[in-house]
Design a protein around this motif. Sequence first.
Motif, PDB file in Angstrom:
ATOM      1  N   UNK A   1       0.827  -1.204   0.000  1.00  0.00           N
ATOM      2  CA  UNK A   1       0.000   0.000   0.000  1.00  0.00           C
ATOM      3  C   UNK A   1       0.860   1.251   0.000  1.00  0.00           C
ATOM      4  N   UNK A   2       1.824   1.296   0.910  1.00  0.00           N
ATOM      5  CA  UNK A   2       2.689   2.470   1.010  1.00  0.00           C
ATOM      6  C   UNK A   2       3.614   2.580  -0.197  1.00  0.00           C
ATOM      7  N   UNK A   3       4.116   1.439  -0.684  1.00  0.00           N
ATOM      8  CA  UNK A   3       5.018   1.485  -1.829  1.00  0.00           C
ATOM      9  C   UNK A   3       4.302   1.995  -3.084  1.00  0.00           C
ATOM     10  N   UNK A   4       3.074   1.518  -3.302  1.00  0.00           N
ATOM     11  CA  UNK A   4       2.308   1.987  -4.465  1.00  0.00           C
ATOM     12  C   UNK A   4       1.999   3.474  -4.326  1.00  0.00           C
ATOM     13  N   UNK A   5       1.636   3.900  -3.127  1.00  0.00           N
ATOM     14  CA  UNK A   5       1.382   5.331  -2.915  1.00  0.00           C
ATOM     15  C   UNK A   5       2.645   6.150  -3.183  1.00  0.00           C
ATOM     16  N   UNK A   6       3.795   5.610  -2.745  1.00  0.00           N
ATOM     17  CA  UNK A   6       5.047   6.307  -2.987  1.00  0.00           C
ATOM     18  C   UNK A   6       5.378   6.410  -4.463  1.00  0.00           C
TER      19      UNK A   6
ATOM     20  N   UNK B   1       9.002   0.254   2.823  1.00  0.00           N
ATOM     21  CA  UNK B   1      10.184  -0.612   2.937  1.00  0.00           C
ATOM     22  C   UNK B   1      10.417  -1.035   4.382  1.00  0.00           C
ATOM     23  N   UNK B   2      10.182  -0.119   5.324  1.00  0.00           N
ATOM     24  CA  UNK B   2      10.330  -0.479   6.735  1.00  0.00           C
ATOM     25  C   UNK B   2       9.369  -1.578   7.149  1.00  0.00           C
ATOM     26  N   UNK B   3       8.112  -1.480   6.706  1.00  0.00           N
ATOM     27  CA  UNK B   3       7.122  -2.516   7.020  1.00  0.00           C
ATOM     28  C   UNK B   3       7.492  -3.826   6.326  1.00  0.00           C
TER      29      UNK B   3
END
Length: 565
Positions: free
Chosen positions: A160-165, A178-180
């Motif tokens: 989710x965070x990577x796609x948002x990034x 990446x941390x997660x």
Amino acid sequence: MAKQSPLLMSWYLKGENKHDIQSLFIIGIVWFVMVAIVKPIGDFPLNDDWVYALAVKSVLESGYFQFPSPSMANAGPQVYWGALFCLPFGFSFTALRISTLVLGFVGAVALFTLLRELKVDTKVALVGALTLAVNPLYFELSNSFMTDVPFISMVLVAVNFLVRGLQRDSSLHLGIGLGITFLAILIRQFSLVVLLGFALAYPIKKGFTFANFAKVIGLVLVGALVHILYQYWLIHSGRTPAIDLHTVPDIYPPTLLNSAKKATVALIYIGFFVLPFVTVFLSTKIQGIRNTKFKYVWFGLVTCTVILLGFLWATNQKLPLIGNVLMDSGLGPLTIRDTYNLKLNLPIIPEGAAILWGVMTFLSVLAVGVSIYLIGRATYQAWCNFNLKESRAYTASYALLAVMALSYLAILLLFVARYTLFDRYFLLFLPLVILLISTLFKDQSIQRGKNVIPIILLVIYGVFSVGATHDFLEWNRTRWVALNDLVQSDKVSPRKIDGGYEFNGWFLYDAKYKQSPKKSWWWVDDDEYVLAAGPLPGYTEVKRYPVNRWLKLTASDIIVLRRTP
């Protein structure tokens, strides 16, 4: 008035926000109702979760993280997550199940928000999230302390965070993602597939330069190093027996036929998992989806589907094709000596249930055929948009998901298949296939009046998940009532009982245990008493405990047997 961040403001200002909130509310209500009906209460382990529960117990009692028993999963952060839920009232398996149920809900929400980030219509995204939530394996495993659901949930949150990034050019989102991912690796090492996907997605978005390749290769190496160092730390600090290496040491040398068989089994399970979502294809208008350029691809898939169905029919094979969670008698496993080891006293499957499994196998094969076609179309679409600067983020996100799916399949066939390939290992494909297919549904809504089939299938899956999970919990609950009566009321030592895999593992696990062909393989000292679903040669029935079943498919009773003098 407090200043709000631009991201938060933009989220609130979107017109479709109201529908998103309503959809999240529906997901929450469905999940809560299913859990409330099942009532996952009871201080007893399920499947392999006694292994991770022992680690939680060691943290609570001594503050010292230790794996006193074998585990193929890393499980590190999950152990502390479970310990957190045990703090208010002390250690219990009920608290551990609640901790996983929370993560199960988080996984469904993460899938919904990820679909919305990919510009999928709210209704379609809701069907995708509910397809995960009501899946029998996902829901049953959420009612345990197994690592499968935490692994999938953490991966979905990370993606989710990577796609948002990638979509928003946000280094903050990429860093959090990446941390997660590194935390997810410490739960299950297979989370490395996220880094493998990112290794292609990042250069697509930022450019194929030496610096960008160096960054992503470095991330993959760091991820692998995190797993290896964690294993080294566990073993050399005495936190797990050295003989129980978590890391698979060598590559399984597959034959072409063996790989084809396992890949076929995986595809059928994937079809079973995504069936409710695939039917959305029948309820939407996707521009160019039946393009004549792809008629030969479509014809080839139809031909392969017909051949596979004919083979399954001729060999009388139908779901479930492999064991562990999904069983023809519901959900499991039924880990006692006669049903699990000796294959005796197995539940008698009604003819109607056998027919239903045949129908589900047929529909699953059709569903995976349609899924392959849709993924092929989505891949072609992503390739066509590769050189368009405005679509570069979309292509990068698609590449992330596609590489994750392909690398995970390769890991299962090359590494895991060397040992045991369980049905629950295929569960990660469920959200990945939904996400890959969903790129074709961008800005396409379900037509009014044509959403009946997805709803019917979601209800069927939900009812089966609730009923079968209830029966599995009730069967285990009854089993532990019988065992507690033996140990506490009859003063029988656990060393004289073969109570099944979880019972003997919880009380008698021994890393140096030597198996005997005359006993169950799970740490049995003396099998004077045996729990079974029916009679066994050389044993006499002592007491019978009826099981309150809803689906009428699992073993009817738990029977305490004693060796005949």
